[in-house]
Design a protein around this motif. Structure first.
Motif, short mmCIF file in Angstrom:
data_model
loop_
_atom_site.label_atom_id
_atom_site.label_comp_id
_atom_site.label_asym_id
_atom_site.label_seq_id
_atom_site.Cartn_x
_atom_site.Cartn_y
_atom_site.Cartn_z
N LEU A 152 0.84 -1.20 0.00
CA LEU A 152 0.00 0.00 0.00
C LEU A 152 0.87 1.25 0.00
CD1 LEU A 152 -2.69 -1.18 2.59
CD2 LEU A 152 -3.17 -0.47 0.23
N GLY A 153 1.95 1.21 0.76
CA GLY A 153 2.89 2.34 0.80
C GLY A 153 3.52 2.59 -0.56
N ALA A 154 3.86 1.50 -1.26
CA ALA A 154 4.49 1.65 -2.58
C ALA A 154 3.55 2.36 -3.55
CB ALA A 154 4.88 0.28 -3.12
N LYS A 155 2.26 2.02 -3.46
CA LYS A 155 1.27 2.66 -4.33
C LYS A 155 1.13 4.15 -3.98
CE LYS A 155 -2.74 2.56 -6.84
NZ LYS A 155 -2.79 4.01 -7.06
N LEU A 156 1.02 4.45 -2.68
CA LEU A 156 0.93 5.84 -2.24
C LEU A 156 2.17 6.63 -2.66
CD1 LEU A 156 -0.50 5.18 1.33
CD2 LEU A 156 -1.65 6.54 -0.44
N TYR A 157 3.31 5.96 -2.54
CA TYR A 157 4.57 6.61 -2.93
C TYR A 157 4.55 6.98 -4.41
CZ TYR A 157 9.43 7.52 -3.89
OH TYR A 157 10.58 8.13 -4.31
N ALA A 158 4.14 6.01 -5.25
CA ALA A 158 4.13 6.27 -6.70
C ALA A 158 3.19 7.43 -7.04
CB ALA A 158 3.72 5.00 -7.45
N ASP A 159 2.07 7.52 -6.32
CA ASP A 159 1.10 8.56 -6.62
C ASP A 159 1.50 9.93 -6.10
OD1 ASP A 159 -0.46 6.64 -7.81
OD2 ASP A 159 -1.86 6.43 -6.14
N ASN A 160 2.22 9.99 -4.96
CA ASN A 160 2.43 11.27 -4.29
C ASN A 160 3.87 11.73 -4.16
OD1 ASN A 160 -0.43 11.81 -3.20
ND2 ASN A 160 -0.02 9.73 -2.48
N CYS A 161 4.80 10.81 -4.15
CA CYS A 161 6.16 11.15 -3.74
C CYS A 161 7.18 11.01 -4.86
CB CYS A 161 6.61 10.26 -2.58
SG CYS A 161 5.33 9.96 -1.34
N GLU A 162 6.87 10.12 -5.81
CA GLU A 162 7.82 9.78 -6.87
C GLU A 162 8.26 10.99 -7.68
OE1 GLU A 162 6.92 6.03 -9.05
OE2 GLU A 162 7.14 7.30 -10.81
N SER A 163 7.37 11.96 -7.86
CA SER A 163 7.69 13.10 -8.71
C SER A 163 8.92 13.84 -8.20
CB SER A 163 6.50 14.04 -8.83
OG SER A 163 6.07 14.44 -7.55
N CYS A 164 9.14 13.86 -6.91
CA CYS A 164 10.34 14.52 -6.36
C CYS A 164 11.40 13.52 -5.91
CB CYS A 164 9.97 15.39 -5.16
SG CYS A 164 9.01 16.84 -5.61
N HIS A 165 10.97 12.44 -5.27
CA HIS A 165 11.96 11.53 -4.69
C HIS A 165 12.43 10.44 -5.66
CE1 HIS A 165 12.07 13.07 -0.55
NE2 HIS A 165 10.79 13.33 -0.71
#
Ligand code: HEC
Length: 114
Positions: free
Chosen positions: A40-53
């Motif tokens: 679930l965290g991986a999905k949230l990460y891809a949606d919200n965090c990946e653009s910067c991190h």
């Protein structure tokens, strides 16, 4: 230390965790997350965090924190920084629930580490 905890403490040290992590948690930090929380965290990460991190936390570098180095024993720092933002990182508390931030923590400290 009682005899029930002691063998686990030794195994924990052999596994390479710090003494502090072994006594505090009884097991190496960052290894105790259910697989579904990490997913679930991986999905949230891809949606919200990946653009910067960066994809799978492979940060483009520069000013952006390399999340693969985030200390597994600093959960409260993670929740605080993600909720309230830090310098150039925006706050997430109005967009993500505390539970979702917990899933992100599971992904960050356990999702991409060997
Ligand atoms: C707009 C770009 C951006 C996005 C999107 C973003 N971050 Fe960040 N993040 C940053 C920057 C820049 C830093 C470095 C902050 C600093 O100057 O210390 C950072 C730092 C962090 C840190 C380290 C904080 C600390 O205590 O040192 C964590 C943890 C983190 N981000 C998690 C996340 C998570 C989880 C998400 C998705 C919900 C996310 N970030 C989304 C830009 C971003």
């Amino acid at each position: 230390m009682n005899m029930h905890v002691f063998p686990h403490f030794l195994r924990c040290l052999v596994a390479g965790a710090s003494v502090w992590a072994c006594t505090a948690y009884g097991q190496p930090a960052g290894t105790s997350f259910p697989a579904e929380h990490i997913a679930l965290g991986a999905k949230l990460y891809a949606d919200n965090c990946e653009s910067c991190h960066g994809p799978r936390m492979k940060a483009p570098g520069g000013e952006v924190f390399d999340l693969r180095t985030f200390p597994a024993d600093q959960r409260s720092r993670f929740v605080e920084s993600v909720s309230n933002g830090k310098r150039n990182m925006p706050p997430w508390r109005s967009l993500l629930s505390q539970e979702e931030i917990g899933f992100l923590f599971a992904y960050v400290v356990a999702g991409e580490r060997p």
